[in-house]
Design a protein around this motif. Sequence first.
Motif: not given
Length: 223
Positions: A85, A145, A89, A100, A52, A81-83, A102-103, A143
């Motif tokens: 940028t 990002l 990443a 990466f 995380d 991570s859910g936040h 994304e949550k 992902d």
Amino acid sequence: MANILVVDDEHGIRELLSEILNDEGHTVELAENAAQARAARLRERPDLVLLDIWMPDTDGVTLLKEWASTGALTMPVIMMSGHATIDTAVEATKIGALAFLEKPVTLQKLLKAVEQGLTRGAVRKAAPSPVEYSALPEPIAVDSLAVVSLVETGPQAHQDFELDKPLREARDEFEKAYFEYHLVKENGSMTRVAERTGLERTHLYRKLKQLGVDLSRGKRNNV
């Protein structure tokens, strides 16, 4: 099966990932912060780490840098991570992260990332001489990002993407290359492409038209 270290400060996420990975036959070690992650890495020598980014003591990117700078990044690491940028990443993949996520992480993306990570780790272990994982080329993009490169085997396997542009444009370029790759691989068969990509045929046609994909590409290349 593999030994996987899950590092996340959220109890629910740790337990969920552990349950999923255990069901897949893997052995899972859990850590809720960087201190526990350091100890687990030394104790268990994991085959893969799910890390995380946002944690209370030391964030995941800082821990990744620490492992890379001390020669401890000898296993594939997938950031979560859910936040985060795009910059975060990209920074993580430059340091040595494999990918990466994304949550909230979907089951399909998680299992795909783990499979690719373990395959990449096996390749590193089979190398003739020891090498830090961060020294290996071509991080795998899982992902949107973290679209740095798409690594596969088969026709048009390698595609670089320009990240210095708006997210929508970068995502469209990746998706177009992704579908063109599968069209070539499946010899233009929309049925097989739909099955491979997990899309319904109607939605697939609409998506390809939106992206400007040449539907005759696969047949023309006769792959």
